[in-house]
Write a protein that holds these residues in place. Structure first.
Motif, PDB file in Angstrom:
ATOM      1  N   PRO A  33      -1.901  17.605  33.037  1.00 40.94           N
ATOM      2  CA  PRO A  33      -2.765  16.125  33.020  1.00 40.94           C
ATOM      3  C   PRO A  33      -0.792  15.436  32.884  1.00 40.94           C
ATOM      4  CG  PRO A  33      -3.948  17.667  31.875  1.00 40.94           C
ATOM      5  CD  PRO A  33      -3.648  18.165  32.567  1.00 40.94           C
ATOM      6  N   GLY A  36      -0.163  11.023  30.992  1.00 39.21           N
ATOM      7  CA  GLY A  36      -2.164  11.871  31.351  1.00 39.21           C
ATOM      8  C   GLY A  36      -2.969  12.669  30.137  1.00 39.21           C
ATOM      9  N   LEU A  44      -7.769  10.363  35.299  1.00 42.74           N
ATOM     10  CA  LEU A  44      -6.952  11.120  36.101  1.00 42.74           C
ATOM     11  C   LEU A  44      -6.803  11.024  37.568  1.00 42.74           C
ATOM     12  CD1 LEU A  44      -6.652  14.430  33.360  1.00 42.74           C
ATOM     13  CD2 LEU A  44      -4.909  12.831  33.816  1.00 42.74           C
TER      14      LEU A  44
END
Length: 416
Positions: free
Chosen positions: A354, A360, A368
């Protein structure tokens, strides 16, 4: 054991703790290791306490016992992951422990075992360990992976050598590749990390919207998410503690766009997955998903991998590695992803990191996905680069420029 070999083991343990996990004073350490590596694990434990570790916890693994379980236990039993084990690993993250994995396993460990049985067990374990994996994949704690020779692995690489000679030869390769043979390995890694930092900062400024790969059996276009972040070399925890997740490492990497991969890609090195080897395989992508595949070896294992969940047939990582990396120049196939991925440009099936996109780590799974960042229970690297690989970067305005030619960098990282 010779005095010189013991000296090298001491340096390796020191590097793994100082530069790998960057163990802090009064921090607890977890070591995942194999019983065949018990001697080296003891060296690490002693060094850890000398460096101020509060405590050290060991999780032992045994290839022979693992094989026996797969031979004799039924699938439902293999899928069981005790709650106490899940809670234990979750506590490692909650307490901010450093995690050092001493990776060493037989590449052919589960050869001949039903691929569906292996896939079911691995999927179940991935589901059970998802919460703990969030700590490592978001760099919330320090973690690192190193490797040591074991007999089966060493003889896979050096099949003509007897067991002891094969292990000695593999130790020599590891000491060289991980820079243990240098006078000051920690300083050598600082310099190496600086070079990788320059590369990733350059690529972050570029913000290519696509990379185009051309090579034998490969014609692939990979879109990159907006706000993607290149990483490589040393990482930092949320508290700012630097550490090196992989030793060795020669890569800079980012997240591909989950829905933006099109074309054909062919492997250039064997993939060791779940104790089985997948080799000489080709994948066809459309709109980010694998729509066709074939493999000369391990096709059923590849099929089970891709069927793990919806995200397993999408990509979660692309990494650039120059062909002149020390591992590539060794001319060896290691049958170990930690080493082979650092000999070659590679991609990864499954979950993306991420933190390879801006913000993220704080996004939900839905957010996401909306930003093109893949989610899956698996993250499996496969090698597709070579000395014949050309890569072009496409800028936002559509202009193309050479990123790699014949597997080597075409970019000047000192360019403003």
């Amino acid at each position: 054991m010779s005095v010189m070999h013991q000296h090298m083991l001491d340096k390796y343990a020191d590097l793994a703790l100082r530069t790998g996990v960057n163990l802090q004073k009064d921090q607890k350490l977890v070591i995942n290791s194999t019983v065949e590596g018990a001697d080296f694990t003891r060296v690490i434990v002693k060094k850890a306490f000398e460096l101020g570790a509060k405590d050290v916890h060991i999780n032992w693994g045994d290839d022979d016992i693992t094989r026996l379980r797969y031979e004799y236990a039924d699938t439902e039993t293999l899928k069981e992951v005790p709650e106490w084990q899940q809670d234990m690993f979750k506590s490692f993250g909650e307490e901010g422990m450093a995690i050092l994995s001493v990776r060493a396993t037989d590449p052919d460990l589960l050869q001949g075992i039903d691929a569906k049985k292996i896939a079911a067990a691995q999927k179940s374990r991935s589901e059970a360990m998802a919460e703990f994996r969030n700590y490592t994949m978001n760099d919330r704690i320090q973690w690192s992976i190193v490797s040591i020779p074991i007999t089966a692995w060493a003889q896979k690489i050096f099949p003509e050598a007897d067991a002891e000679t094969a292990k000695e030869k593999l130790w020599e390769e590891i000491f060289s590749i991980v820079r243990i043979d240098q006078e000051d390995p920690v300083k050598a890694w600082d310099e190496h990390n600086e070079m990788l930092e320059n590369a990733r900062q350059f690529l972050n400024r570029k913000q290519y919207k696509e990379l185009v790969y051309q090579g034998p059996g490969t014609n692939l276009t990979v879109a990159l998410p907006k706000g993607h972040i290149w990483k490589g070399g040393a990482s930092r925890t949320e508290d700012g503690v630097p550490f090196n997740p992989n030793m060795p490492t020669e890569e800079v990497f980012t997240a591909p766009h989950k829905y933006g991969v099109d074309g054909i890609v062919s492997s250039t090195k064997p993939l060791n997955y779940g104790g089985s080897v997948i080799d000489n395989f080709t994948l066809t992508f459309k709109d980010g998903e694998v729509v066709d595949f074939s493999a000369e070896q391990g096709e059923e294992t590849l099929e089970q991998l891709l069927d793990t969940d919806d995200g397993a047939s999408h990509l979660g990582e692309l990494a650039l590695v120059p062909h002149e990396s020390p591992i590539s120049q060794s001319g060896l196939i290691f049958y170990n992803t930690l080493y082979d991925e650092n000999a070659s440009c590679h991609l990864a099936f499954g979950k993306a990191y991420p933190n390879n996109v801006e913000g993220g780590s704080d996004m939900s799974e839905k957010e996401l996905d909306e930003n093109g960042v893949n989610h899956s229970l698996v993250h499996v690297d496969f090698m597709m680069g070579s000395g014949e690989m050309d890569i072009d970067g496409v800028l936002e305005d559509g202009k193309e420029e050479a990123v790699m030619r014949n597997g080597s960098w075409s970019l000047d990282f000192n360019e403003d």
